[in-house]
Structures are given as structure tokens and as C-alpha cells.
Design an enzyme around this catalytic site. Structure first.
Site, PDB file in Angstrom:
ATOM      1  N   TYR A  79      -0.062 -11.403   6.730  1.00 19.90           N
ATOM      2  CA  TYR A  79       1.107 -11.980   7.403  1.00 19.90           C
ATOM      3  C   TYR A  79       0.861 -13.421   7.850  1.00 19.90           C
ATOM      4  O   TYR A  79       1.798 -14.145   8.173  1.00 19.90           O
ATOM      5  CB  TYR A  79       1.518 -11.138   8.624  1.00 19.90           C
ATOM      6  CG  TYR A  79       2.064  -9.764   8.277  1.00 19.90           C
ATOM      7  CD1 TYR A  79       2.405  -9.432   6.971  1.00 19.90           C
ATOM      8  CD2 TYR A  79       2.242  -8.793   9.257  1.00 19.90           C
ATOM      9  CE1 TYR A  79       2.888  -8.177   6.649  1.00 19.90           C
ATOM     10  CE2 TYR A  79       2.733  -7.534   8.938  1.00 19.90           C
ATOM     11  CZ  TYR A  79       3.056  -7.231   7.640  1.00 19.90           C
ATOM     12  OH  TYR A  79       3.537  -5.987   7.321  1.00 19.90           O
ATOM     13  N   LYS A 130      -8.155  -0.904   1.345  1.00 21.52           N
ATOM     14  CA  LYS A 130      -8.064  -0.652  -0.090  1.00 21.52           C
ATOM     15  C   LYS A 130      -9.279  -1.282  -0.762  1.00 21.52           C
ATOM     16  O   LYS A 130      -9.159  -2.208  -1.585  1.00 21.52           O
ATOM     17  CB  LYS A 130      -6.756  -1.239  -0.644  1.00 21.52           C
ATOM     18  CG  LYS A 130      -5.518  -0.468  -0.238  1.00 21.52           C
ATOM     19  CD  LYS A 130      -5.343   0.836  -0.999  1.00 21.52           C
ATOM     20  CE  LYS A 130      -4.957   0.587  -2.434  1.00 21.52           C
ATOM     21  NZ  LYS A 130      -4.924   1.881  -3.193  1.00 21.52           N
ATOM     22  N   ASP A 187       0.925  -1.854  10.046  1.00 22.18           N
ATOM     23  CA  ASP A 187       2.367  -1.927  10.236  1.00 22.18           C
ATOM     24  C   ASP A 187       3.018  -0.660   9.673  1.00 22.18           C
ATOM     25  O   ASP A 187       3.847  -0.004  10.322  1.00 22.18           O
ATOM     26  CB  ASP A 187       2.870  -3.183   9.487  1.00 22.18           C
ATOM     27  CG  ASP A 187       4.277  -3.581   9.889  1.00 22.18           C
ATOM     28  OD1 ASP A 187       4.894  -2.859  10.689  1.00 22.18           O
ATOM     29  OD2 ASP A 187       4.761  -4.607   9.378  1.00 22.18           O
ATOM     30  N   ASP A 205       4.093   3.103  11.861  1.00 15.74           N
ATOM     31  CA  ASP A 205       5.476   3.603  11.845  1.00 15.74           C
ATOM     32  C   ASP A 205       5.534   5.011  11.261  1.00 15.74           C
ATOM     33  O   ASP A 205       6.300   5.856  11.727  1.00 15.74           O
ATOM     34  CB  ASP A 205       6.381   2.676  11.022  1.00 15.74           C
ATOM     35  CG  ASP A 205       6.924   1.533  11.868  1.00 15.74           C
ATOM     36  OD1 ASP A 205       6.562   1.447  13.071  1.00 15.74           O
ATOM     37  OD2 ASP A 205       7.702   0.710  11.350  1.00 15.74           O
TER      38      ASP A 205
END
Ligand code: NAD
Length: 371
Positions: free
Chosen positions: A144, A195, A252, A256
Site C-alpha cells: 500500500y 506467500k 487487510d 475482515d
């Protein structure tokens, strides 16, 4: 004489923010009257409320206050009234500035399923019953924020969008430490998700987290999982986890996903922590996960439990008042067991109550559980 009272800054914000914050003040009053715990509470404006009063979503004075207190508790920001403002002036910028200037790099999102609400989850009762996990998300680095970024036009006229996933050792080390410290106060297990199979930044992440564990937290159990597998495991068998630590992007999404296991936005607290100074004091911002809910603002329908649980996190992680945090969480459980529900968590045969009635009931239960 020196004043040892803990300093709190309340920023109720917009929409339902001020309504739910009233119920936190009720709890603060209770602690004052019944436990002799006196906070120095100041209150400020953020978001649309600050835009209306001062023309900016966060004034320099309020920012300075946030940096000077032991913890900040925020309600929510935003609403249709300010939707047409340019990006730089929007209510959300106030929250982003708080996060940036306080350097809040660790986002803590617990996902707890209260027995009384377990049936509200979309997953089967036996999968989620008793769930209590904590997602620790790196908040200030990664894709980000990485450079280069942008959209460029290529020679053939087509366009290319670029973002860069980048993490330095110290960014990984400090978030790993937060996760290991938390695990020590819980079930002593951390799962790190990345990952590493396809990303070099993931390989580095895995190696550095392992190194911090080996050198500083050998008593904590550490496992590694690919983030896509972690997403699957969260719905297959979420109770296998205690603390999950992960980067900004995966965090993120995974936070959620974990939140939805619990079935209700009105019940979800969060914390964002900065680095510790030489006295071990960290800047910290606590806020419910939900937004300003303009559709129900002013109607007395908002669920105040997410912000009350955020305040409990504040007591636990910033103010070292573990007993009081435990008492608040037990009181939340008790009001739910007693059948009270705000509209968002309403179930058949339960009593639908307003924000205020829920807050009053909570304080009554606090009186019982704290005895
Ligand atoms: P929202 O979380 O405000 O609301 C989503 C839905 O959940 C609505 O139907 C709302 O009524 C309900 N809801 C949310 N909190 C509730 C509570 N405590 N009790 C009962 N019901 C509750 O998300 P949204 O509708 O996407 O956004 C509304 C505004 O809030 C927007 O301006 C958005 O930018 C802002 N927002 C702010 C934050 C924040 O301050 N951290 C986070 C998300 C959204």
C-alpha cells in the site's frame, strides 16, 4: 504534586460515533465511582465534525493532544454530508493523519465469538463456538505504500498499473515482536502468514519472523502458513489459531474474513499501536471496526459494544488494567447471555434495546461481575 492519572483523548467523530462514545463515558464514570480509577479525559473533534467546526478533519492542536496522552479512543468518521469534498479534505484524512503521525504500525483485530451470538455466524456453530483469535496486521508498510507506484501509459498506448510490495528487516521485526508479546498473554502460539512460495518479500518475512522468535521468544510456538491457505483454514477450522501475524495487504483481507466469523460489525473492536519508547510506553489508538453508520445515526439504535470492547482493549494493552478489562468483557458476555440485543444483533425471542439501554445494562452487569 505529580498527577499519575492516565490520560485519555476521546474523539467521538461523526454519525453514530458520538452516540456510542456516550456509553464508554458511562463505563469510565463507573470505574471512577466504584474503583476509584480517575482518568484525565479530554475530548476533541475529528472527521466531519472537525471540518464543520474548523475547516479541517483534524487540527494541529488535536493532533498534538493525541501524541501527548496515554491512549486515544475514536468513534467513527465520515458520512454523506462530506462525500463530495476533495480527497485531501475528506473526514477519513483525519484518521489517516492520526495513524501516520502516531506511527501506528501494528493493527490488532480480535475475532471473538460470544456464546450467545454464535448462531449469528454464517459458519456452523461447532466451528465457531468459543472462537478467540487475534490478527496482527502490519499497517504502515508493504504494497500500500511501496515505491514505485502509479499508472503509466506504455508506448503502444496501453496502460500499466504498478504497486510494490516491500518490507525491510526492522519493519518485520517490530510487528513480529508485537505478535509474540501478545501471544505470551494468550495461548502462546503465533502463526505467520505470507506467500513465501511466490514472493521474495514473503521469504524475507518468514526468515525474519523465525529469527525474532528463535532469539527473543523461544518459549512461543511459531508456525508459518501461506496466506491463501490461512484464508481457507480460517473458515475450515478457525479455532486452530491463537495469534496470526501478517503483512498489510494479507492482513487487510484476513482480518475482515476473521471478523465475519463472528457475525456482527457492531461487536468488533480494534487497536493500533506504535513503537515503544524507552519507558515501554506506546502511542495507541483504539476504535471499533465499524464506520459512522449514517443510516441509523441519531436513532438510538447503534450497538455500543464494539467501542466499549475497544475501551477494554485500551485498558488491557495501554493502561495495564487487566482486571478492569476482564470485567468489562465479562459484563458484555453477561448482557448478551441475559438476552439484550441492539437491532444489528437481534435474534428471535430476545429483547431489542436502544444504545442507551444496552449501555446502562452493561454498567449494571459490571457492578455484578466486578464484585
Ligand atoms: P458502516 O460500518 O458505517 O455501516 C455498515 C452497516 O453496518 C450499516 O448498515 C450500519 O447501520 C451497520 N452498523 C455499523 N456499525 C453499527 C453499530 N455499531 N451498530 C449497529 N449497526 C451498525 O460502513 P459504511 O456504511 O460502509 O460507511 C458509512 C460511513 O462510515 C462512510 O462515510 C465511511 O467512509 C465511514 N467509515 C468510517 C470508518 C472509520 O471511521 N474507521 C470505517 C468504515 C467506514
Amino acid at each position: 504534586m505529580a498527577n499519575d492519572n492516565k490520560k485519555l483523548l476521546l474523539l467521538p467523530g461523526d454519525g453514530i460515533g458520538p452516540e456510542v462514545m456516550v456509553e464508554v463515558k458511562r463505563v469510565i464514570d463507573w470505574l471512577d465511582r466504584n474503583r476509584g480509577i480517575i482518568f484525565d479525559v479530554s475530548e476533541g473533534l475529528v472527521g466531519g465534525a472537525s471540518i464543520d467546526a474548523h475547516g479541517t478533519p483534524l487540527t494541529d492542536e488535536t493532533m498534538a493532544q493525541a501524541l501527548a496522552v496515554d491512549a486515544v479512543l475514536l468513534g467513527a468518521v465520515g458520512g454523506p454530508k462530506w462525500d463530495d469534498l476533495p480527497f485531501e479534505q475528506k473526514p477519513e484524512r483525519g484518521l489517516l493523519r492520526l495513524r501516520k503521525d502516531m506511527e501506528l504500525f501494528a493493527n490488532l483485530r480480535p475475532a471473538v465469538v460470544f456464546d450467545a451470538l454464535a448462531e449469528a455466524s454464517t459458519l456452523k456453530l461447532d466451528v465457531v463456538k468459543g472462537l478467540d483469535i487475534m490478527i496482527v496486521r502490519e499497517l504502515t508498510g508493504g504494497v500500500y505504500f511501496g515505491e514505485p507506484r502509479g499508472i503509466e501509459t506504455l508506448p503502444d498506448g496501453s496502460r500499466r498499473g504498478v504497486n510494490t510490495q516491500v518490507y525491510d528487516t526492522h519493519e518485520i521485526e517490530r510487528i513480529a515482536r508485537v505478535a509474540f508479546e501478545l501471544a505470551r498473554k494468550r495461548s502462546n502460539r503465533v502463526c505467520s502468514a505470507e506467500k513465501a512460495n511466490v514472493m521474495e518479500s514473503g521469504v524475507l518475512w518468514r526468515e525474519e519472523v523465525q529469527k525474532v522468535r528463535n532469539e527473543e521468544y523461544p518459549d512461543v510456538e511459531l508456525s508459518h502458513m501461506y496466506a491463501d491457505n490461512c484464508a481457507m483454514q480460517l473458515v475450515r477450522n478457525p479455532r486452530q489459531f491463537d495469534v496470526i501475524v501478517t503483512d498489510n495487504l494479507f492482513g487487510d483481507i484476513l482480518s475482515d474474513e476473521a471478523a465475519m466469523l463472528t457475525g456482527s460489525l457492531g461487536m468488533l473492536p480494534s487497536a493500533s499501536l506504535g513503537g515503544a519508547d524507552e519507558n515501554g510506553h506506546r502511542l495507541a489508538l483504539y476504535e471499533p471496526v465499524h464506520g459512522s453508520a449514517p443510516d441509523i445515526a441519531g436513532k438510538g439504535q447503534a450497538n455500543p459494544l464494539a467501542v466499549v470492547l475497544s475501551f477494554a482493549m485500551c485498558l488491557r494493552y495501554s493502561l495495564d488494567m487487566v482486571e478492569e478489562a476482564d470485567a468489562i468483557e465479562a459484563a458484555v458476555k453477561a448482557v448478551l447471555d441475559g438476552g439484550l440485543r441492539t437491532a444489528d444483533i437481534m435474534q428471535p425471542d430476545k429483547a431489542r434495546v436502544s444504545t442507551r439501554v444496552m449501555g446502562e445494562a452493561l454498567v449494571r452487569e459490571l457492578g455484578k461481575v466486578a464484585d
